[in-house]
Design an enzyme around this catalytic site. Structure first.
Site, PDB file in Angstrom:
ATOM      1  N   SER A  15      15.297 -13.331  16.818  1.00 45.05           N
ATOM      2  CA  SER A  15      15.146 -12.070  16.070  1.00 45.05           C
ATOM      3  C   SER A  15      16.452 -11.664  15.390  1.00 45.05           C
ATOM      4  O   SER A  15      16.431 -11.082  14.298  1.00 45.05           O
ATOM      5  CB  SER A  15      14.620 -10.948  16.973  1.00 45.05           C
ATOM      6  OG  SER A  15      15.580 -10.568  17.923  1.00 45.05           O
ATOM      7  N   HIS A 111      26.295 -10.082  21.664  1.00 42.17           N
ATOM      8  CA  HIS A 111      26.011 -10.022  23.098  1.00 42.17           C
ATOM      9  C   HIS A 111      25.448  -8.631  23.413  1.00 42.17           C
ATOM     10  O   HIS A 111      25.986  -7.632  22.933  1.00 42.17           O
ATOM     11  CB  HIS A 111      27.307 -10.272  23.885  1.00 42.17           C
ATOM     12  CG  HIS A 111      27.090 -10.259  25.359  1.00 42.17           C
ATOM     13  ND1 HIS A 111      26.571 -11.343  26.046  1.00 42.17           N
ATOM     14  CD2 HIS A 111      27.294  -9.285  26.283  1.00 42.17           C
ATOM     15  CE1 HIS A 111      26.476 -11.032  27.333  1.00 42.17           C
ATOM     16  NE2 HIS A 111      26.904  -9.794  27.501  1.00 42.17           N
TER      17      HIS A 111
HETATM   18  C1  GRF Z   1      19.991 -11.107  22.072  1.00 38.16           C
HETATM   19  O1  GRF Z   1      19.858 -10.046  22.982  1.00 38.16           O
HETATM   20  C2  GRF Z   1      21.433 -11.469  21.892  1.00 38.16           C
HETATM   21  O2  GRF Z   1      22.296 -10.379  22.005  1.00 38.16           O
HETATM   22  C3  GRF Z   1      21.683 -12.424  23.023  1.00 38.16           C
HETATM   23  O3  GRF Z   1      20.503 -13.153  23.155  1.00 38.16           O
HETATM   24  C4  GRF Z   1      19.414 -12.395  22.634  1.00 38.16           C
HETATM   25  C5  GRF Z   1      18.795 -13.241  21.580  1.00 38.16           C
HETATM   26  O4  GRF Z   1      17.639 -12.670  21.036  1.00 38.16           O
HETATM   27  N1  GRF Z   1      22.854 -13.219  22.761  1.00 38.16           N
HETATM   28  P1  GRF Z   1      17.060 -13.245  19.684  1.00 38.16           P
HETATM   29  O5  GRF Z   1      16.797 -14.738  19.899  1.00 38.16           O
HETATM   30  O6  GRF Z   1      18.061 -13.012  18.604  1.00 38.16           O
HETATM   31  O7  GRF Z   1      15.774 -12.504  19.450  1.00 38.16           O
END
Ligand code: GRF
Length: 216
Positions: A15, A111
């Site tokens: 996402s 993060h």
């Molecule tokens: C997000 O919460 C990001 O901060 C962390 O992993 C998750 C990934 O979600 N590093 P997506 O794949 O971007 O939906």
């Protein structure tokens, strides 16, 4: 002006990658997503990227004897796409020291906590267990130490009574989707500098590197 070529590394849902792709679709956005690379063939984000007309590659870590050999192939693929900046977006592989050194100052990560609090995994569980009233997300440069590189910007959200890992994750994720494209824009505009492990962002208002979203 030429747009900054960005390679996005994912392992799953994608996402944040989608938020970057969407931002980059605007003609005045200074970065373009040159490729999306996943270490997992079943990452849902691959389909999202393909639908947006972006080159995708799967490089499975399982095909490699060690982390560095995998990392070198990922790096070679990024170079084939003439990538100038790597954006990690839910990339679930710990890199060998070689990769962050090779892409030093040219690799960012998002993060879902206000680093340096709660690095690693199960981030929202860590936040709820600690009883913090404020959490959020951080975009930082990547160094060989996990989730510890120079911080570029953060977005903060409240932690509410009754929050679960799911509700808190969802609140933070909405801010991730605002913050990551904003930071990428600043980098592509050449506003972001690192010195002595601290980041400065030129020509933005003093509070611009902290978003705060009090709404639930
Ligand atoms: C997000 O919460 C990001 O901060 C962390 O992993 C998750 C990934 O979600 N590093 P997506 O794949 O971007 O939906």
């Amino acid at each position: 002006m030429a747009k900054l070529k960005v390679g996005v590394l994912i392992s799953g849902r994608g996402s944040n990658m989608a938020a970057l792709i969407q931002a980059a679709q605007a003609s005045d956005y200074p970065a373009e997503i040159a490729c999306v690379i996943s270490n997992r063939a079943d990452a849902a984000g691959l389909e999202t990227a393909r639908k947006a007309g972006i080159s995708t590659e799967v490089i499975s870590h399982r095909d490699y004897p060690d982390r560095e050999t995998f990392d070198r192939d990922v790096s070679a693929a990024l170079e084939r796409h003439r990538v100038e900046l790597v954006a990690l977006a839910g990339f679930m592989r710990i890199q060998s020291p070689w990769f962050p050194e090779r892409w030093s100052g040219r690799q960012i990560n998002i993060h879902p906590s206000l680093l340096p609090a709660f690095p690693g995994l199960h981030v929202q569980r860590q936040a709820l267990n600690a009883g913090v009233r404020l959490s959020g997300c951080t975009v930082h440069f990547v160094t060989p130490d996990l989730d510890a590189g120079p911080i570029i910007a953060q977005a903060a959200v409240p932690v509410l009574a009754g929050d679960t890992e799911e509700t808190l994750s969802a609140r933070i994720l909405r801010q991730e989707h605002r913050l990551y494209p904003l930071v990428l824009r600043w980098i592509a505009e050449g506003r972001v500098a690192v010195a002595g492990g601290r980041v400065t962002v030129r020509d933005v208002s003093p509070g611009a590197t902290l978003l705060f979203s009090p709404e639930p």
